[in-house]
Design an enzyme around this catalytic site. Structure first.
Site, PDB file in Angstrom:
ATOM      1  N   HIS A 284       1.032  -1.300   0.033  1.00 29.41           N
ATOM      2  CA  HIS A 284      -0.004   0.105   0.049  1.00 29.41           C
ATOM      3  C   HIS A 284       0.915   1.206   0.197  1.00 29.41           C
ATOM      4  O   HIS A 284       0.597   2.151  -0.776  1.00 29.41           O
ATOM      5  CB  HIS A 284      -0.949   0.006   1.019  1.00 29.41           C
ATOM      6  CG  HIS A 284      -1.691   1.190   1.450  1.00 29.41           C
ATOM      7  ND1 HIS A 284      -3.027   1.132   0.921  1.00 29.41           N
ATOM      8  CD2 HIS A 284      -1.429   2.534   1.995  1.00 29.41           C
ATOM      9  CE1 HIS A 284      -3.402   2.604   1.047  1.00 29.41           C
ATOM     10  NE2 HIS A 284      -2.591   3.267   1.872  1.00 29.41           N
ATOM     11  N   GLU A 285       1.740   1.287   0.986  1.00 29.65           N
ATOM     12  CA  GLU A 285       2.788   2.476   0.925  1.00 29.65           C
ATOM     13  C   GLU A 285       3.534   2.698  -0.222  1.00 29.65           C
ATOM     14  O   GLU A 285       3.824   3.973  -0.522  1.00 29.65           O
ATOM     15  CB  GLU A 285       3.484   2.539   2.294  1.00 29.65           C
ATOM     16  CG  GLU A 285       2.705   2.428   3.594  1.00 29.65           C
ATOM     17  CD  GLU A 285       1.551   3.430   3.745  1.00 29.65           C
ATOM     18  OE1 GLU A 285       2.027   4.700   3.270  1.00 29.65           O
ATOM     19  OE2 GLU A 285       0.683   3.257   4.481  1.00 29.65           O
TER      20      GLU A 285
END
Length: 378
Positions: A284-285
């Site tokens: 995600h990051e």
């Protein structure tokens, strides 16, 4: 006569490592850590049913929550009260719209249930503009019969980008990443990040290489606690798990207080409320590092929240379309979502299998020699 005087200086720097917990699987998490909850966020359940016009003790805390994630502008500098005023009502309505909830403007049970879920620390709203529900509309023209009308088909892409659509420059498609030397990570933990980067490089024209130099790498990764100097402090177990900055910053920070599971073992996850899958958060990051914002599609990697005990590492079609809009497709990508990467699982069943970066010791770094030359001319 010319001569040289050489001064030799040796310099030592003491750096304290940042503590963090890593577990091969959730069964290795000690019982004392398994059912930890986020004190402040968990208390938000007390506000279930609150609505406009009420005054409820402690309600100012949920206003601070909404301001942190952009629903109340940072420009608002007044003291938050416990009144359920227009400011809070507008924030709740926008939150409900972003997360595709019934827009009531009230803190109903389903809204509170979403609010207390651990999440990414990046905001959902930037400068008053939501990054989650501004879908990108694409139009296709299809002619079904010779000489007939040309229907116009509309589809909406739900991926979002940061304001201004920042991205890595065209001449930087081979990006490097390095880990903070204060985090002496094991090869197993580093391998989790390698797999996470690999999921994005499989579908787009980017390559990622791990290097040792933290000061010269494009992307820097570190585990930190509390206020760590970037204006986005971490808040202990659960709550905000990590955050990353848009290109070309390259900063990727994770909360060292979490119980990070590195194997992807889900079988015993379900009974452990404080276990967080490291690869899910990393994938995600990295999306943020590359320029993607939050998505309102719950199945998407770029959805802001992830429940404990859940593993979500496969890119959806929306994630793929978003990253390819920014960087183009990998020539070897076959047009379907990439398969899940194989991870090595190690079920020891013992608490001693946990790897901890111990903050009680210190790391001595020997800096290079500093030479002092004095040239004296006759």
């Amino acid at each position: 006569m010319r001569f040289c005087v050489f001064g030799f200086l040796s310099l030592f720097l003491i750096v304290s490592p940042v503590s963090a917990w890593f577990f091969p699987n959730s069964s290795a998490i000690p019982p004392s850590l398994r059912n930890t909850t986020h004190v402040f966020w968990d208390a938000f359940s007390n506000f279930t049913g609150c609505h406009h016009g009420q005054n409820v003790d402690g309600l100012f805390r949920i206003k601070k929550y909404f301001q942190r994630f952009g629903y109340i502008p940072e420009t608002y500098t007044g003291n938050f009260t416990d009144d359920f005023d227009d400011i809070l009502k507008n924030a709740v309505e926008l939150y409900q719209k972003n997360f595709r909830l019934n827009v009531t403007g009230e803190l109903d049970a389903l809204t509170i249930k979403h609010i207390v879920v651990p999440r990414c620390g990046n905001p959902d709203v930037v400068n008053g503009t939501s990054l989650m529900h501004n879908g990108r509309r694409k139009t296709f023209e299809v002619n079904f019969s010779p000489g007939g009308k040309v229907p116009r088909l509309h589809t909406v892409k739900h991926y979002t980008l940061f304001p201004g659509e920042p991205r890595w420059p065209r001449d930087r498609r081979d990006l490097t990443y390095a880990f903070d030397p204060r985090n002496p990570l094991t090869d197993e933990v580093k391998g989790v990040f390698a797999r996470a980067f690999g999921r994005w490089s499989e579908v787009t024209a980017l390559n990622f290489t791990n290097i040792e130099s933290f000061t010269t790498s494009d992307i820097t990764i570190g585990f930190y606690t509390g206020d760590h100097g970037d204006g986005e402090p971490f808040d202990g177990v659960l709550g905000t798990l990590a955050h990353a900055f848009s290109p070309p910053s390259g900063k990727f920070h994770l909360d060292a207080d979490e119980n990070w599971v590195v194997s992807g073992d889900l079988d015993s996850f379900l009974s452990v409320t404080a276990a967080v899958d490291l690869e899910s958060v990393a994938v995600h990051e990295i999306g943020h590092l590359l320029g993607l914002g939050h998505s309102s599609v719950e199945e998407s990697i770029m959805y802001p929240t992830i429940t404990t005990g859940k593993r979500k590492v496969d890119l959806t079609s929306d994630d793929v379309e978003g990253i390819q809009y920014l960087y183009g497709a990998n020539p070897n990508f076959n047009g379907t979502s990439p398969p899940a990467a194989t991870t090595r699982e190690r079920d020891t069943g013992s608490f001693g299998a946990a790897a901890r970066i111990d903050g009680s010791s210190s790391l001595s770094l020997f800096l290079s020699t500093v030479g002092l030359f004095l040239w004296i001319l006759p």
